[in-house]
Design an enzyme around this catalytic site. Structure first.
Site, PDB file in Angstrom:
ATOM      1  N   GLU A  63      55.696  49.964  27.331  1.00 37.82           N
ATOM      2  CA  GLU A  63      56.215  50.892  26.328  1.00 37.82           C
ATOM      3  C   GLU A  63      55.968  50.373  24.919  1.00 37.82           C
ATOM      4  O   GLU A  63      55.588  51.126  24.022  1.00 37.82           O
ATOM      5  CB  GLU A  63      57.713  51.117  26.547  1.00 37.82           C
ATOM      6  N   GLY A 327      51.547  39.682  29.654  1.00 33.49           N
ATOM      7  CA  GLY A 327      50.814  40.200  28.508  1.00 33.49           C
ATOM      8  C   GLY A 327      49.309  40.080  28.587  1.00 33.49           C
ATOM      9  O   GLY A 327      48.621  40.240  27.571  1.00 33.49           O
ATOM     10  N   GLU A 328      48.753  39.816  29.780  1.00 36.18           N
ATOM     11  CA  GLU A 328      47.306  39.603  29.912  1.00 36.18           C
ATOM     12  C   GLU A 328      46.625  40.651  30.787  1.00 36.18           C
ATOM     13  O   GLU A 328      45.469  40.459  31.177  1.00 36.18           O
ATOM     14  CB  GLU A 328      47.025  38.234  30.518  1.00 36.18           C
ATOM     15  N   ASN A 353      51.851  51.505  36.268  1.00 38.28           N
ATOM     16  CA  ASN A 353      50.963  52.220  35.364  1.00 38.28           C
ATOM     17  C   ASN A 353      49.486  51.998  35.728  1.00 38.28           C
ATOM     18  O   ASN A 353      49.002  50.871  35.676  1.00 38.28           O
ATOM     19  CB  ASN A 353      51.248  51.739  33.939  1.00 38.28           C
ATOM     20  N   GLU A 356      45.779  51.370  32.329  1.00 39.07           N
ATOM     21  CA  GLU A 356      44.986  50.252  31.800  1.00 39.07           C
ATOM     22  C   GLU A 356      43.725  50.019  32.620  1.00 39.07           C
ATOM     23  O   GLU A 356      42.635  49.829  32.062  1.00 39.07           O
ATOM     24  CB  GLU A 356      45.846  48.989  31.750  1.00 39.07           C
TER      25      GLU A 356
END
Length: 442
Positions: A63, A327-328, A353, A356
């Site tokens: 988000e 975060g990668e 999700n 990506e």
């Protein structure tokens, strides 16, 4: 309804502590700024007369990343606007601090939604507009906004099938929080219809599309960086040919945001692929990095040669790489040839999700339980950019077909890129929808 909520909230909070406290301890990082959750936030300096202050709350890393294009448009078109941002998790806080810290008037943790705490934070932050991401419906928070005449907007608004059914079973008076929203900017037409069924007037609902489609994948690795990443993960070639040339790069099946049980399934699938003559390695990206101990035990029991990214670069090729960092996702998925999206196989529900992976042009597979991303999945399937696999057997068959057929992988990946490009524009539509609340003070 609000009085009942105020009475029951402390009881519910205490009852939930035995479940949430161990999770917080496992994840770590919660001690820093913990007082903010209890309302211990600083008084902000008085803003200039013409400025508007916007409080944005987002929970997850996904988000927060999705806010990037929206914040950029706000800076361009409403440069005097001050942004206050709150999040819930320590990983979310770290991302917001590194990505947006210099742009914010204040970054903090969202306060416990209990009357005296929420009131204290509202008195100190004094926003002119409140934006809540996706499904963040907090009754006390919304009530404090209404008391002060502050508009509240739910952006990228989603309601899953499960949550929708739950809300529908409640009597109308218990749906009061929805009535306190000034505007709902829905992520899809279906989400908009659900919010209307829950009692929000249709003139207070607009559809923007999904903000996450506006994110440009970053960083994009060049060929040398990608080769270095594969080597660091232990996913480089098994060895050298006898003629001295490098062996062909092994194919990589990735599990993105996997949940318990799915890693074991992927291990079995990877072994079957190898048994069928495919030089396949496995990249596991668990949804929660703190599960590294559990995954280490699993891989030890299965006698699998594995490397954990948190330990640094791999010293040799391995069969399985575990990305136990945060975060990668975008960087790591570039090492994959086919991606399976987690939390989508029984007994798990909801899904993670898939955007990506699709944005990177990867063939995307997911189980049947993608309820939280139904509109995204439907459009992916319509664009032939994704494929549903109902069980382990179908996952194996689909992965085998794609890994054997480079042309099919490329076609499906290109369809995914085109789908992602065609879905952009949600940030623009969201800013257009909220601009009326951002007019300068007179």
């Amino acid at each position: 309804m609000l009085l009942l909520y105020r009475l029951l909230f402390p009881v519910a909070l205490l009852a939930a502590l035995p479940f949430y406290l161990p999770r917080m301890l496992r994840r770590g990082g919660y001690a820093r700024h913990f007082g903010q959750r209890l309302g211990l936030v600083p008084n902000l300096p008085a803003r200039p007369a013409e400025a508007r202050r916007v409080w944005i709350h987002a929970v997850s890393v996904g988000e927060l990343q999705a806010l990037g294009p929206l914040l950029e448009l706000l800076r361009q078109e409403h440069p005097s606007t001050q942004i206050v941002m709150t999040t819930t998790t320590s990983t979310g806080y770290a991302l917001a601090e590194s990505k947006y810290g210099q742009q914010l008037a204040h970054l903090g943790y969202f306060p416990v939604d209990f009357w005296p705490i929420s009131r204290r934070v509202w008195n100190r932050l004094q926003p002119d507009l409140c934006l809540l991401m996706e499904g963040e419906i907090w009754p006390e928070h919304l009530h404090q906004a209404r008391l002060r005449g502050v508009p509240t907007v739910l952006i990228n608004a989603r309601v899953s099938e499960r949550s929708f059914r739950r809300w529908q079973t409640l009597p109308r008076p218990l749906r009061e929080p929805f009535a306190m929203l000034s505007l709902v900017v829905a992520a899809s037409e279906e989400d908009g219809r659900r919010f209307a069924c829950l009692g929000i007037a249709t003139d207070r609902i607009v559809t923007s599309g999904n903000l996450k489609l506006d994110i440009a994948p970053d960083p994009i690795l060049d060929s040398m960086e990608l080769e270095r990443l594969r080597a660091d993960l232990g996913l480089k070639a098994w060895g050298e040919r006898t003629d001295g040339e490098d062996a062909p790069r092994p194919l990589v099946l990735a599990g993105a945001s996997t949940w318990p049980g799915e890693e074991k399934m992927l291990l079995r699938v990877a072994r079957k692929l190898s048994d069928h003559g495919l030089p396949c390695k496995l990249l596991l990206i668990p949804r929660h990095a703190e599960r590294r101990g559990e995954l280490r035990d699993l891989l030890t029991r299965e006698a699998v040669d594995a490397h954990f990214r948190s330990t640094g670069p791999a010293e040799r090729p391995v069969a399985v790489a575990v990305a136990d960092t945060t975060g990668e996702m975008v960087r790591l998925l570039q090492a994959a040839d086919v991606v399976f999206v987690g939390k989508s196989m029984d007994p798990h529900k909801g899904g993670q999700n898939p955007i990506e992976a699709a944005a990177l042009g990867k063939p995307v597979l997911f189980g049947p339980n993608m309820q939280n991303f139904r509109a995204v999945v439907d459009s992916l399937l319509a664009a032939k950019a994704g494929q549903v696999v109902r069980d382990e057997t179908e996952l194996f068959d689909a992965a085998k077909a794609l890994l054997r057929d480079q042309a099919e992988r490329r076609a499906m990946g290109q369809a995914a890129r085109s789908w992602h490009q065609a879905g952009k524009g949600a940030a623009r539509r969201t800013v257009d929808a909220i601009s009326r609340f951002l007019e300068p003070r007179r």
